[in-house]
Design an enzyme around this catalytic site. Structure first.
Site, short mmCIF file in Angstrom:
data_model
loop_
_atom_site.label_atom_id
_atom_site.label_comp_id
_atom_site.label_asym_id
_atom_site.label_seq_id
_atom_site.Cartn_x
_atom_site.Cartn_y
_atom_site.Cartn_z
N LYS A 1 -1.54 5.06 -4.25
CA LYS A 1 -1.81 4.64 -2.98
C LYS A 1 -1.82 5.53 -1.95
O LYS A 1 -2.70 5.76 -0.99
CB LYS A 1 -0.88 3.49 -2.83
CG LYS A 1 -1.27 2.10 -3.54
CD LYS A 1 -0.04 1.19 -3.38
CE LYS A 1 -0.60 -0.02 -4.17
NZ LYS A 1 0.77 -1.07 -4.24
N GLN B 1 6.38 -3.19 -3.04
CA GLN B 1 5.79 -3.13 -4.14
C GLN B 1 6.64 -4.03 -5.08
O GLN B 1 8.13 -4.08 -5.39
CB GLN B 1 6.06 -1.72 -4.73
CG GLN B 1 5.60 -1.33 -5.85
CD GLN B 1 3.98 -1.46 -6.11
OE1 GLN B 1 3.34 -1.12 -5.13
NE2 GLN B 1 3.65 -2.09 -7.57
N ASP C 1 -0.77 -6.50 1.55
CA ASP C 1 -1.26 -7.02 0.25
C ASP C 1 -1.91 -8.32 0.18
O ASP C 1 -2.32 -8.82 -0.79
CB ASP C 1 0.03 -7.10 -0.59
CG ASP C 1 0.20 -5.97 -1.51
OD1 ASP C 1 -0.92 -5.40 -1.97
OD2 ASP C 1 1.37 -5.72 -1.84
#
Length: 308
Positions: A67, A111, A134
């Protein structure tokens, strides 16, 4: 500028499935996002991606590194908070509040998975929904639930990255979605459940299967599109697939070769499915790159919303 055409290679020669190349599509998406970020810079706005990672899960380490590599490639700033495996729920909450307040962070992720014993839901709820990269904050998922089927109107909120990437892959390869029957294997928070919502909004019929589904194979055989996200290597066999169906492999498992001791990545779909399917995404090189690209897209769109 016209985008370069996507490769339409077949898995094993004439008559086999077209390979849905997530790597190529992700590269094209990132090129477009770089242009949009350049325009944001011209307006004096520097968007930034934040990540909170707890522990050293190998998959998470690799994914977060990817990322930030993508971010650097397209001009996004990066802000990282890495916590040890022993971090408490209070430590994680403090990191989330720090990201919420950091003006350098346009949007960020927590995460997953978190260490055993830490419930991810309260952590996601603590995030500022406007900074949810997200698309998993309950407020943003609620936007998806309330969206009118048929695509009427727009959802002015981030969409879950993997489901959004799956839809983008199907659309890029001209696989029909509207009116089609989709079988999803797996009901996880990041793929199965939000993907069903997104596909329903696009007027597909979505069947969500799981460990208690009586006959998953039978559900797959009547599907025009199969999305396998169970995390069981080689689960989907050729006789599960209707000839010509599109098959998207989301699952990924590390299988250790007993002879060499080396680990190899395997998807949920047996490669022999290519002899039956019309379209098949690979693992790796399919959904993974597109998930990261959609994360970048969510950050850029959050920046553009901020400017508006």
């Amino acid at each position: 500028m016209t985008a370069a055409p996507l490769p339409r290679e077949r898995w094993a020669g004439e008559g086999s499935a077209v390979r849905i190349d997530g790597t190529a599509l992700a590269a094209r998406t990132l090129d477009d996002l770089k242009l949009r970020i350049d325009r944001l810079h011209d307006h004096g706005f520097r968007p930034g991606l934040g990540t909170i990672m707890v522990g050293q899960n190998p998959g998470s380490v690799s994914y977060v590194a990817g990322k930030h590599k993508d971010s650097a490639q397209i001009g996004l700033d990066s802000v990282r908070i890495d916590l040890p495996e022993t971090a408490s729920a209070a430590d994680i909450r403090a990191a989330i509040l720090q990201m919420n307040d950091d003006p350098r962070v346009t949007a960020f992720i927590v995460q997953l998975p978190l260490p055993q014993g830490i419930d991810p839901i309260p952590m996601l709820e603590l995030m500022n929904p406007a900074k949810d990269a997200d698309g998993l904050h309950p407020t943003n998922l609620g936007e998806l639930v309330l969206a009118v089927p048929g695509g009427a109107g727009t959802i002015d909120a981030p969409l879950p990255c993997t489901p959004r990437g799956i839809v983008a892959m199907l659309e890029a390869y001209d696989v029909p979605i509207r009116g089609q029957h989709v079988t999803i294997i797996g009901q996880g928070l990041t793929v199965g459940r939000p993907l069903g919502l997104l596909l329903t909004r696009l007027e597909a019929t979505a069947t969500l299967t799981h460990s208690l589904t009586e006959d998953v194979a039978a559900e797959c055989r009547r599907a025009d599109i199969i999305v396998a996200a169970a995390g069981v290597a080689g689960l989907v066999q050729p006789d599960w697939v209707k000839p010509g169906a599109a098959v998207i492999d989301v699952g990924i498992s590390r299988i250790v070769d007993e002879a060499t001791g080396k680990a190899k990545l395997r998807g949920d779909v047996d490669p022999a499915v290519a002899s039956v399917a019309g379209f098949l995404s690979p693992t790796p090189g399919g959904v993974g790159p597109m998930t990261r690209a959609m994360l970048m897209k969510n950050v850029v769109e959050a920046a553009e919303r901020h400017l508006r």
